[in-house]
Write an enzyme that holds these catalytic residues in place. Sequence first.
Site, PDB file in Angstrom:
ATOM      1  CB  VAL A  38      24.343  68.950  40.994  1.00 42.94           C
ATOM      2  CG1 VAL A  38      25.139  68.615  42.261  1.00 42.94           C
ATOM      3  CG2 VAL A  38      25.211  69.743  40.028  1.00 42.94           C
ATOM      4  N   PRO A  39      22.447  65.695  40.877  1.00 45.04           N
ATOM      5  CG  PRO A  39      22.494  63.507  40.090  1.00 45.04           C
ATOM      6  CD  PRO A  39      22.972  64.889  39.784  1.00 45.04           C
ATOM      7  CG  HIS A  40      21.228  66.785  45.972  1.00 41.77           C
ATOM      8  ND1 HIS A  40      21.053  67.531  44.830  1.00 41.77           N
ATOM      9  CD2 HIS A  40      20.331  67.263  46.852  1.00 41.77           C
ATOM     10  CE1 HIS A  40      20.106  68.424  45.023  1.00 41.77           C
ATOM     11  NE2 HIS A  40      19.643  68.285  46.243  1.00 41.77           N
ATOM     12  CB  ALA A  41      19.949  60.991  47.746  1.00 39.56           C
ATOM     13  CG  LEU A  93      27.539  66.202  45.875  1.00 43.13           C
ATOM     14  CD1 LEU A  93      27.306  67.673  46.197  1.00 43.13           C
ATOM     15  CD2 LEU A  93      28.852  65.732  46.484  1.00 43.13           C
TER      16      LEU A  93
END
Length: 157
Positions: free
Chosen positions: A67-70, A105
């Site tokens: 669940v990579p996010h920035a 996300l």
Amino acid sequence: MFLTEVLDRNSVAGPVSANSKRNALQIVADLAERTLGAYGLEADAILQGLLEREKLSSTGVGQGVAVPHAALPGLTRMHGVFIRLETPVSYEAIDDVPVDLIFALFAPEDAGTEHLRALAKVSRILRQKELREQLRQVDTADALYALLNRTETSHAA
């Protein structure tokens, strides 16, 4: 927050081929540019945001899921991207299992708790073993999107 509020059909792809974690994140960034381009964000900037977050610790949450996010400048709401890889890639996940399901996300820079709630919701949904197995069995982006949408509506209560 519902997944359908952050994830539209054009932000889902799979199965796609990647040969590394970085390559998988590049695919996510390229796909994200389709919707985030309206905010003036290009794939390179999106990828940099993801890579900066990965430097802190891997977003591989286990069981083949990441669940990579920035937080990105200019966004006014949360956006999501989902890809299923043809073949899992090494991702430095907490359980050392290679990743093939990636739900990214992207949040406004000032999202705060909204970002955390969205991360928790995505993680909760993708912890469902049956859903993960179903996502790994389908062969089109439409089917992936339908599964994510159906799961959301059946667990909305």
